[in-house]
Design an enzyme around this catalytic site. Sequence first.
Site, PDB file in Angstrom:
ATOM      1  N   GLY A 143      -3.099 -21.892   3.727  1.00 55.19           N
ATOM      2  CA  GLY A 143      -3.516 -21.863   5.124  1.00 55.19           C
ATOM      3  C   GLY A 143      -4.737 -21.007   5.358  1.00 55.19           C
ATOM      4  O   GLY A 143      -5.679 -21.414   6.059  1.00 55.19           O
ATOM      5  N   ARG A 224      -2.083  -9.840  -1.121  1.00 56.63           N
ATOM      6  CA  ARG A 224      -1.251  -8.683  -1.405  1.00 56.63           C
ATOM      7  C   ARG A 224      -1.976  -7.849  -2.450  1.00 56.63           C
ATOM      8  O   ARG A 224      -2.655  -8.379  -3.340  1.00 56.63           O
ATOM      9  CB  ARG A 224       0.135  -9.078  -1.926  1.00 56.63           C
ATOM     10  CG  ARG A 224       1.061  -9.698  -0.886  1.00 56.63           C
ATOM     11  CD  ARG A 224       1.497  -8.650   0.135  1.00 56.63           C
ATOM     12  NE  ARG A 224       2.538  -9.152   1.040  1.00 56.63           N
ATOM     13  CZ  ARG A 224       2.301  -9.714   2.212  1.00 56.63           C
ATOM     14  NH1 ARG A 224       1.050  -9.867   2.623  1.00 56.63           N
ATOM     15  NH2 ARG A 224       3.304 -10.122   2.963  1.00 56.63           N
ATOM     16  N   GLU A 253       0.246   0.603  -1.705  1.00 57.80           N
ATOM     17  CA  GLU A 253       0.031   0.501  -0.266  1.00 57.80           C
ATOM     18  C   GLU A 253       1.178   1.199   0.456  1.00 57.80           C
ATOM     19  O   GLU A 253       2.340   0.905   0.150  1.00 57.80           O
ATOM     20  CB  GLU A 253      -0.039  -0.968   0.154  1.00 57.80           C
ATOM     21  CG  GLU A 253      -0.440  -1.164   1.606  1.00 57.80           C
ATOM     22  CD  GLU A 253      -0.647  -2.622   1.981  1.00 57.80           C
ATOM     23  OE1 GLU A 253      -0.039  -3.062   2.972  1.00 57.80           O
ATOM     24  OE2 GLU A 253      -1.406  -3.323   1.267  1.00 57.80           O
ATOM     25  N   HIS A 272      -4.558  -3.086   6.161  1.00 58.66           N
ATOM     26  CA  HIS A 272      -3.666  -4.250   6.312  1.00 58.66           C
ATOM     27  C   HIS A 272      -3.551  -4.652   7.783  1.00 58.66           C
ATOM     28  O   HIS A 272      -2.452  -4.889   8.295  1.00 58.66           O
ATOM     29  CB  HIS A 272      -2.271  -3.940   5.726  1.00 58.66           C
ATOM     30  CG  HIS A 272      -1.537  -5.174   5.276  1.00 58.66           C
ATOM     31  ND1 HIS A 272      -0.626  -5.159   4.248  1.00 58.66           N
ATOM     32  CD2 HIS A 272      -1.579  -6.466   5.715  1.00 58.66           C
ATOM     33  CE1 HIS A 272      -0.128  -6.377   4.064  1.00 58.66           C
ATOM     34  NE2 HIS A 272      -0.704  -7.186   4.953  1.00 58.66           N
TER      35      HIS A 272
END
Length: 311
Positions: A143, A224, A253, A272
Amino acid sequence: MTFERSPRIAVGPAPDERLVRAVTNGGGVPCDLGDAPDALIWTDGPDSFPDSLPLSVRWVQLPAAGVERWLSEGIIRANPQVTWTSAAGAYSAAVAEHALMLLLAGVRSLPAHLAATSWTPEAFYPTLGTLRGSTVGIIGAGGIGRALIPMLAALGAHALAVTRSGRPVPGAVETYPVERIDEIWPLADHFVVAAPSTTETEQLVGAAELAAMKPTAWVINVARGRLVDTDALVDALSQGSIAGAGLDVTDPEPLPDGHPLWSLPNAMITPHDSNPPAVRLPAYVDHVVENVTRFASGLDLVAAIDPSAGY
């Protein structure tokens, strides 16, 4: 599955008025989780998910596009009678826009311009570039990648896509199956990493891949952090073997204070936030309306999760 009545759908763990309206707008009837719902629209992460679902539940909609924790913690496999859907695709435009912003900033030497304290245009000439006429490798053209391709085309850039199957991606100059991914590293001018996080994609971009890239390449990661080998990336950025990196996700993270990536002049870090809350909920609402409509009509649901594939 078809219904002779409107499906009963719970929203939880805490009802959200906008999502309750989305259930109604999609042709469902809002109800509580304890009232034998046919489906559940979830609004939180896996930590608060119930230990067991009512046997009546046949579909669960999750709010995240990435579902690695739901899989790794066994929640999805513990409920094999349920069709699970993610929010994959719902946030694609926002994340693709962020990826384009990072890529443009890198190619146009924005970090160096922002750090400057004097008027010295000649200092930027060696690194100033353009996306026009360039080729961008999109690693994982789902997507996000498909939303990014027309954005790149509007700026005169071309896309090479990598997907699991290798089936042609609309707008891409060429699409490669993942088995041929090694061919793309020396071909493209820049890269956007947008693949799902699975055991197969962990450290997909490592030392060998970075070494195969052009020295003018920018690497953008909006997927990611674990898809990129952080140590190898730090080495490549420090040595100048690639031009730079734009990272909305990192490994580890959150990125700890004092980490080398914070101080490298050719690394851009965003925390993020490519899919900020102000954008996320309206997109999730639209996604819920679409899937409730499909569920009520017995149609295939959007973004069904395949546990064997990992997304």
